[in-house]
Design a protein around this motif. Structure first.
Motif, PDB file in Angstrom:
ATOM      1  N   GLU A 141       0.820  -1.206   0.000  1.00  0.00           N
ATOM      2  CA  GLU A 141       0.000   0.000   0.000  1.00  0.00           C
ATOM      3  C   GLU A 141       0.858   1.262   0.000  1.00  0.00           C
ATOM      4  O   GLU A 141       0.440   2.312  -0.504  1.00  0.00           O
ATOM      5  N   ARG A 142       2.038   1.192   0.582  1.00  0.00           N
ATOM      6  CA  ARG A 142       2.916   2.362   0.650  1.00  0.00           C
ATOM      7  C   ARG A 142       3.748   2.547  -0.610  1.00  0.00           C
ATOM      8  O   ARG A 142       4.387   3.581  -0.784  1.00  0.00           O
ATOM      9  N   SER A 143       3.743   1.552  -1.475  1.00  0.00           N
ATOM     10  CA  SER A 143       4.498   1.621  -2.729  1.00  0.00           C
ATOM     11  C   SER A 143       3.528   1.899  -3.879  1.00  0.00           C
ATOM     12  O   SER A 143       2.743   1.026  -4.261  1.00  0.00           O
ATOM     13  N   THR A 144       3.578   3.106  -4.405  1.00  0.00           N
ATOM     14  CA  THR A 144       2.651   3.491  -5.472  1.00  0.00           C
ATOM     15  C   THR A 144       2.787   2.577  -6.683  1.00  0.00           C
ATOM     16  O   THR A 144       1.805   2.050  -7.210  1.00  0.00           O
ATOM     17  N   ILE A 145       4.007   2.390  -7.123  1.00  0.00           N
ATOM     18  CA  ILE A 145       4.237   1.567  -8.314  1.00  0.00           C
ATOM     19  C   ILE A 145       3.827   0.120  -8.061  1.00  0.00           C
ATOM     20  O   ILE A 145       3.165  -0.516  -8.881  1.00  0.00           O
ATOM     21  N   PHE A 202       1.638  -0.981  -5.909  1.00  0.00           N
ATOM     22  CA  PHE A 202       0.181  -1.088  -5.786  1.00  0.00           C
ATOM     23  C   PHE A 202      -0.487  -1.043  -7.161  1.00  0.00           C
ATOM     24  O   PHE A 202      -1.439  -1.771  -7.427  1.00  0.00           O
ATOM     25  N   VAL A 203       0.020  -0.175  -8.053  1.00  0.00           N
ATOM     26  CA  VAL A 203      -0.519  -0.089  -9.417  1.00  0.00           C
ATOM     27  C   VAL A 203      -0.317  -1.408 -10.153  1.00  0.00           C
ATOM     28  O   VAL A 203      -1.213  -1.903 -10.844  1.00  0.00           O
TER      29      VAL A 203
END
Length: 250
Positions: A10-14, A16-17
């Motif tokens: 959840e804290r990693s944007t890439i 999570f995408v």
């Protein structure tokens, strides 16, 4: 461990995408993959015919009046449905439906096999005032259909649009759409014989609303209802074959 991994994701944007894309891809593959074998899942029906212009006009009225909101056109393989409505629906029976009207809402009965079950006069009476023939019916009345002249001058465009979507209407069918619509509902007219020649000997040519002096929306809707389940006998053949197989197994 799984909770920790979830928090990191959840804290990693890439990350999570990427996880979202992966999850969506699985769902997409499950829905799209079967389409590559569609030719193997649609039954063969050499006797399948297209809707006549009058029947197509009736189908348009059926959609316009929202009939599909209360009536499905898909009999499932459940025993009680088959016993009540007839052979379960096959994919091939809807191959020329644009859009399809399978539906799932049944305020009223399924109509997939309604064709030929009742007379034209019954349908007319039922549409004018449903309670005249089915006392407990909660269906709305459609008396204006019998008073409204059917618009036929744009039927060639309707057939042409269907042909663009893959329905095998010929150029002759498109050009003669208005005349064929009139001829199917006026048996004594000069155009009646051509309807059977173009669409097959089994095509019903009848004064559907009981009047031959005017072509009405009632003619079109009744013509459509009378052809439901009658475009091919593939379902009946499959049911008979299944019965023979079961009998042989016993």
């Amino acid at each position: 461990m799984s909770e920790l991994l979830h928090r990191k994701l959840e804290r990693s944007t890439i990350g999570f995408v990427i996880a979202i894309i992966a999850a969506a891809s699985v769902g997409g593959i499950v829905e799209i993959a079967p389409l590559f074998t569609i030719d193997e899942t649609v039954e063969e029906a050499p006797d399948m015919r297209v809707y006549t212009p009058l029947e197509l006009a009736g189908r348009n009225i059926y959609v316009r009046e929202g009939c599909y909101a209360c009536h499905s056109q898909m009999i499932r393989t459940l025993r009680d449905e088959v016993e009540r409505y007839g052979p379960y629906s096959l994919a091939v029976e809807s191959q020329y439906d644009r859009p399809m009207l399978w539906g799932s809402k049944r305020t009223g009965p399924d109509l997939a096999r309604i064709g030929g079950k009742y007379s034209d006069a019954w349908h007319v009476a039922h549409l004018i005032n449903p309670r005249d023939v089915v006392q407990e019916s909660n269906m709305p009345a459609y008396p204006w259909l019998a008073r409204t002249t059917l618009k036929i001058d744009d039927l060639p465009q309707h057939l042409a649009a269907q042909r663009a979507l893959g329905v095998p209407y010929t150029e002759e069918m498109v050009e003669n759409a208005a005349r064929d619509a009139y001829g199917q509902a006026v048996p004594d007219s000069e155009f009646a014989a051509a309807v059977s020649q173009r669409y097959g000997a089994a095509t019903q040519v009848s004064a559907f609303d009981g009047v031959t002096t005017q072509l009405t929306e009632m003619d079109a809707l009744v013509a459509y209802l009378q052809v439901l389940g009658q475009l091919t006998d593939a379902a009946s053949r499959e049911q008979a074959a299944a019965g023979e197989t079961a009998a042989a197994a016993n």
